[in-house]
Structure formats: C-alpha cells, structure tokens
Design an enzyme around this catalytic site. Structure first.
Site, short mmCIF file in Angstrom:
data_model
loop_
_atom_site.label_atom_id
_atom_site.label_comp_id
_atom_site.label_asym_id
_atom_site.label_seq_id
_atom_site.Cartn_x
_atom_site.Cartn_y
_atom_site.Cartn_z
CB SER A 1 -0.95 0.00 1.20
OG SER A 1 -0.21 -0.03 2.41
CB CYS A 2 4.44 1.86 0.67
SG CYS A 2 4.55 1.65 2.44
CB VAL A 3 3.29 5.83 -2.91
CG1 VAL A 3 3.87 6.70 -4.02
CG2 VAL A 3 1.83 5.51 -3.23
#
Length: 198
Positions: A38-40
């Site tokens: 879910s990180c960018v």
C-alpha cells in the site's frame, strides 16, 4: 557510464540498492529498487544532469491521544517529508528544478478487508497532488489494484520498471508487517537526550 539499455531487468535488480519503507536515496550510477504494497515509491530525476532518486513512503493511520486532527497532520507530514527530502537532495546534488520529472508506483490493496485498503488510495492521491502543487510532471504511474509491485529505477536515465505481482498470502503478510513496522516507527517519540546545555 553503464549501458543500461543492454541489461535485463534482472541484471539491473542485482545491482540495485534496496529502498525500505521510510527510506530514500539519490544516485547517479547505482540503480534503486523497492517492493511495494500500500506504500508509494516516487522516482524523481533530471535526465540532463543524469541524476535521480527514489523514496518509499506510507501515510499511516495513526491514533494519538491528541485527537484526529493531529493524526491527519502527522499523516501529511510523513508524506511531505519523504517528497521534500528527495527533491531537496536532488537539487543539492546538481539537478535543475525546472527539469525534474517524476514516475510513481504502488498504493495497492494487498490484504482485502484490512485498514491498508484506504491507505493506498490516500497515498496515490497525495503523490499526485504533491507533484502537481510543486509543478513536477508525473510522466508515468502505476497505482492501485490488488497487486504488490517490484519497482526498479535507473537514476542516470530516468528509466523505471514496474512488475505487478499476484500477491500470495505469505507475501502480503510480509509486506504488511514491514509497512506496519514503518508506521509504528513514525509514531514513536524520539528518545530523550541526556545532553545538558550550560
């Protein structure tokens, strides 16, 4: 100068420096890699100066006793910090502000029904809004969806490779653990200093 065009993604990955959640790096000749749930990860680069960098951030859901507004401010600051520190490091090492471009990846939903599903959407929106506000063109992106992603970035050329991966339960749990540890580290207060001023 390496001949990156002649190399396969696997060869580039073997040479790459890994960027963990909360990390960032600016390089000229060494490729960068990260694994996203879910990180960018945002890659910024100046292809004339042959320099670029990558960050890996998460806007965590933080519960603090001060109230919801403080938690929202902390959420924005963690993303803001990751973007500001990367841009400032690029400029300090010779990139020209007007030539900086970006590519961004991640914000997947790898665990259905988890709190991370909303975080991914917020991460993607945040990255787009920040780049737009700073007038940095986002020339390529791959956001959202039910995938984890492996991202490789070649700072010297600005080339990026993104591999979407069907996420197994074990992989999803590993990525979720890494991202949760990062989120918890953002909530910890810095240790008290024993330095006395006189």
């Amino acid at each position: 100068m390496n001949n990156w065009d002649a190399m396969s993604a696997q060869e580039i990955e073997r040479m790459a420096r890994n960027i963990a959640p909360g990390g960032w790096s600016v390089e000229r000749h060494k490729p960068l890699a990260t694994l996203l749930g879910s990180c960018v990860a945002v890659c910024m680069f100046d292809d004339i100066a042959h320099i670029g960098g990558m960050n890996h951030f998460m806007l965590p859901s933080m519960s603090r006793s001060q109230g919801a507004n403080d938690a929202d401010i902390d959420n924005l600051l963690s993303g803001d910090y990751a973007m500001e520190v990367l841009l400032n490091a690029l400029l300090a090492q010779g990139a020209a502000r007007h030539r900086v471009k970006a590519k961004a990846f991640g914000a997947g939903t790898i665990l259905t029904g988890s709190a991370s599903s909303g975080i991914g959407v917020r991460n993607a929106e945040f990255a787009r809004e920040w780049l737009q506000r700073e007038h940095i063109p986002l020339i390529a992106s791959d956001f959202l969806g039910p995938w984890s992603r492996k991202v490789l970035f070649v700072p010297e050329t600005g080339d990026a490779y993104c591999r979407r991966m069907a996420t197994t339960q074990a992989t999803a749990q590993g990525i979720a653990r890494e991202e949760a540890a990062y989120a918890q580290s953002l909530q910890r207060k810095p240790p008290k200093s024993n330095i006395e001023l006189f």
